[in-house]
Motif scaffolding. Structure first.
Motif, short mmCIF file in Angstrom:
data_model
loop_
_atom_site.label_atom_id
_atom_site.label_comp_id
_atom_site.label_asym_id
_atom_site.label_seq_id
_atom_site.Cartn_x
_atom_site.Cartn_y
_atom_site.Cartn_z
N LEU A 26 -7.99 7.01 0.32
CA LEU A 26 -8.52 7.20 1.68
C LEU A 26 -8.30 5.97 2.55
N ILE A 27 -7.91 4.86 1.94
CA ILE A 27 -7.75 3.56 2.60
C ILE A 27 -9.07 3.14 3.26
N LEU A 28 -9.97 2.71 2.41
CA LEU A 28 -11.27 2.18 2.87
C LEU A 28 -11.32 0.70 2.51
N GLY A 72 2.21 9.96 -0.08
CA GLY A 72 0.90 10.52 0.21
C GLY A 72 0.38 10.20 1.60
N ARG A 73 0.75 9.01 2.12
CA ARG A 73 0.19 8.58 3.40
C ARG A 73 0.62 9.47 4.57
N TYR A 74 1.92 9.80 4.62
CA TYR A 74 2.39 10.70 5.69
C TYR A 74 1.77 12.07 5.51
N GLN A 154 -5.70 6.52 7.33
CA GLN A 154 -5.19 7.05 6.06
C GLN A 154 -3.67 6.89 5.94
N GLY A 155 -3.04 6.47 7.06
CA GLY A 155 -1.61 6.13 7.01
C GLY A 155 -1.45 4.68 6.64
N SER A 156 -2.21 3.82 7.32
CA SER A 156 -2.21 2.38 7.05
C SER A 156 -3.52 1.85 7.63
N GLY A 157 -4.24 1.07 6.85
CA GLY A 157 -5.57 0.64 7.28
C GLY A 157 -5.57 0.04 8.67
N SER A 158 -4.67 -0.93 8.90
CA SER A 158 -4.67 -1.63 10.18
C SER A 158 -4.32 -0.70 11.35
N ALA A 159 -3.72 0.46 11.07
CA ALA A 159 -3.31 1.38 12.15
C ALA A 159 -4.51 1.91 12.93
N SER A 210 4.51 -6.27 -0.28
CA SER A 210 3.91 -5.46 0.78
C SER A 210 2.41 -5.74 0.83
N SER A 211 1.81 -5.47 1.99
CA SER A 211 0.35 -5.67 2.12
C SER A 211 -0.37 -4.82 1.09
N THR A 212 0.11 -3.59 0.93
CA THR A 212 -0.58 -2.65 0.04
C THR A 212 -0.67 -3.18 -1.38
N SER A 213 0.49 -3.62 -1.94
CA SER A 213 0.42 -4.09 -3.33
C SER A 213 -0.21 -5.48 -3.39
N GLY A 214 0.02 -6.29 -2.35
CA GLY A 214 -0.59 -7.63 -2.34
C GLY A 214 -2.10 -7.56 -2.40
N MET A 215 -2.68 -6.70 -1.55
CA MET A 215 -4.16 -6.67 -1.53
C MET A 215 -4.72 -6.03 -2.80
N ARG A 216 -3.96 -5.13 -3.40
CA ARG A 216 -4.41 -4.54 -4.67
C ARG A 216 -4.48 -5.64 -5.74
N PHE A 304 -1.66 -15.81 10.81
CA PHE A 304 -0.48 -15.32 10.09
C PHE A 304 -0.88 -14.10 9.27
N ASP A 305 -0.11 -13.02 9.39
CA ASP A 305 -0.37 -11.84 8.56
C ASP A 305 0.45 -11.94 7.27
N ALA A 306 0.80 -10.79 6.70
CA ALA A 306 1.49 -10.81 5.41
C ALA A 306 2.97 -11.13 5.58
C1 DP6 Z 1 -2.71 -9.00 6.65
O1 DP6 Z 1 -2.78 -2.16 7.08
O2 DP6 Z 1 -0.53 -3.03 6.35
O3 DP6 Z 1 -2.13 -7.52 8.41
O4 DP6 Z 1 -3.69 -0.32 4.56
O5 DP6 Z 1 -2.18 -0.87 2.66
O6 DP6 Z 1 -1.22 -0.06 4.83
P1 DP6 Z 1 -2.34 -0.82 4.16
O7 DP6 Z 1 -2.22 -2.33 4.64
P2 DP6 Z 1 -1.99 -2.91 6.09
O8 DP6 Z 1 -2.60 -4.37 5.89
C2 DP6 Z 1 -2.71 -5.28 6.94
C3 DP6 Z 1 -3.11 -6.60 6.42
C4 DP6 Z 1 -3.09 -7.74 7.40
C5 DP6 Z 1 -4.47 -7.97 8.00
C6 DP6 Z 1 -4.92 -7.02 9.07
O9 DP6 Z 1 -4.11 -6.46 9.82
O10 DP6 Z 1 -6.16 -6.88 9.19
#
Ligand code: DP6
Length: 349
Positions: A26-28, A72-74, A154-159, A210-216, A304-306
């Motif tokens: 669900l991207i929470l 799954g995201r799309y 649910q597509g991307s958290g930051s979206a 990627s942000s997704t695998s990095g944050m995991r 700085f982001d990812a």
């Molecule tokens: C460092 O939204 O790209 O930019 O939810 O897995 O798609 P997913 O990740 P994403 O992560 C963004 C991380 C960041 C910080 C932020 O934008 O808050």
């Protein structure tokens, strides 16, 4: 017949970062975050969505190349929007689509970024926000941007934060189904319009993690992330909201820089460690810190982001001009340490 809708969505830059999920599907998020939405003239995604009875499957093109919609995201975004689709009637074209028809009709999606994809410039944020918004318009979905933000999430958290202009908070929410994990506008783009954002593109190459695998990996292995999410960020969110309301640049800059540095510290605390910044990024930090200290009060905040690219938020146009001059002096074009490019834009939608 073909029915089409085109929309544009700007990217957003987090000043209090989202890093870590409590639900991957669900991207929470594990903490609230706050961002500023950029002017769409500078960094944005343009998406055209089309529907026709002659389309026999959903298809998507990103930057003119066809990509798979299998992820799954799309599918999650498409399913959520289709579930809310309503009757559409275009009398001039003689088109009538009922709520039920949408379940069997297919869409073609053409999405284009005017900036490097996946180089840490938050392209997925603008991309999914734009996808969800344009599909919602095409299918006559009658939900406000807050509700649409929960779908874009649910597509991307930051979206979810790109559905609004100005400063935006993504409230992590408590519900298991994510219904209260939505974006909320804090102040609109006019509230603090002296701010100027410069993006120093240190490298336009695609990022390695990627942000997704990095944050995991961070959530699984970092000993510091829990303290950040539960203790540090909740305090910073309150302070940041206050700084934004009061247009208090010194507090805003201090919080923005500290939060970026802490985000990169938890990345380094991940096993194996993740390095998003490079030597040039570190030198940009040094350059800003030194200048802010010599002025006695902060002129510019960095974040700085990812990826290695620096997002510099100047307190006003004069500070932005001086910052650019400094960058050009310290990173001369065509030298070993030159930057790929600069993007300069006022914060607004
Ligand atoms: C460092 O939204 O790209 O930019 O939810 O897995 O798609 P997913 O990740 P994403 O992560 C963004 C991380 C960041 C910080 C932020 O934008 O808050």
């Amino acid at each position: 017949w073909v029915l089409m809708v085109t929309a544009q969505a700007p990217t957003n830059i987090a000043v209090i970062k989202y890093w870590g999920k409590r639900d991957e599907n669900l991207i929470l998020a594990i903490n609230d975050s706050i961002s500023v939405t950029l002017d769409p003239a500078h960094l944005c995604t343009t998406t055209t969505v089309a529907v026709s009875p002659s389309f026999n499957q959903d298809r998507m093109w990103l930057n003119r190349k066809e990509i798979s919609l299998a992820g799954g995201r799309y599918q999650n975004c498409l399913r959520e929007i289709r579930a809310r689709a309503r009757d559409v009637e275009d009398e001039k074209k003689g088109i009538k689509i009922t709520k039920k028809d949408w379940q069997n009709l297919h869409v073609h999606i053409d999405s284009y970024n005017n900036f490097p994809t996946a180089a840490g410039l938050a392209s997925s944020a603008a991309g999914f926000a734009c996808l969800v918004f344009s599909l919602a318009k095409l299918m006559n979905v009658q939900e406000d941007n807050g509700r649409l933000s929960a779908i874009a999430r649910q597509g991307s958290g930051s979206a979810c934060r790109s559905l609004f202009g100005g400063f935006v908070k993504w409230v992590m929410g408590k519900e298991e189904n994510g219904s209260d994990s939505v974006a909320v506008p804090l102040v609109d783009e006019k509230h603090w319009d002296e701010l100027v954002i410069i993006i120093a593109v240190v490298s336009s190459r695609q990022k390695e993690t990627s942000s997704t695998s990095g944050m995991r990996e961070t959530v699984e292995t970092s000993a510091l992330i829990e303290h950040r999410a539960k203790v540090v960020v909740p305090k910073r969110i309150i302070q940041m909201e206050e700084a934004i309301q009061n247009r208090d640049f010194p507090t805003f800059a201090q919080l923005t820089c500290s939060d970026s540095n802490q985000f990169h510290a938890v990345c380094m605390d991940t096993s194996p460690p993740i390095f998003y910044m490079n030597d040039t990024s570190h030198r940009v930090i040094g350059c800003v810190e030194k200048w802010n200290r010599s002025e006695g009060t902060p002129q510019v905040a960095y974040t700085f982001d990812a990826g290695p690219n620096a997002v510099l938020i100047a307190r006003n146009r004069k500070a932005a001009t001086l910052m650019l001059q400094r960058l050009l002096f310290h990173f001369p074009p065509n030298s070993d340490t030159d930057l790929d490019s600069y993007v300069i834009g006022d914060k607004s939608i």
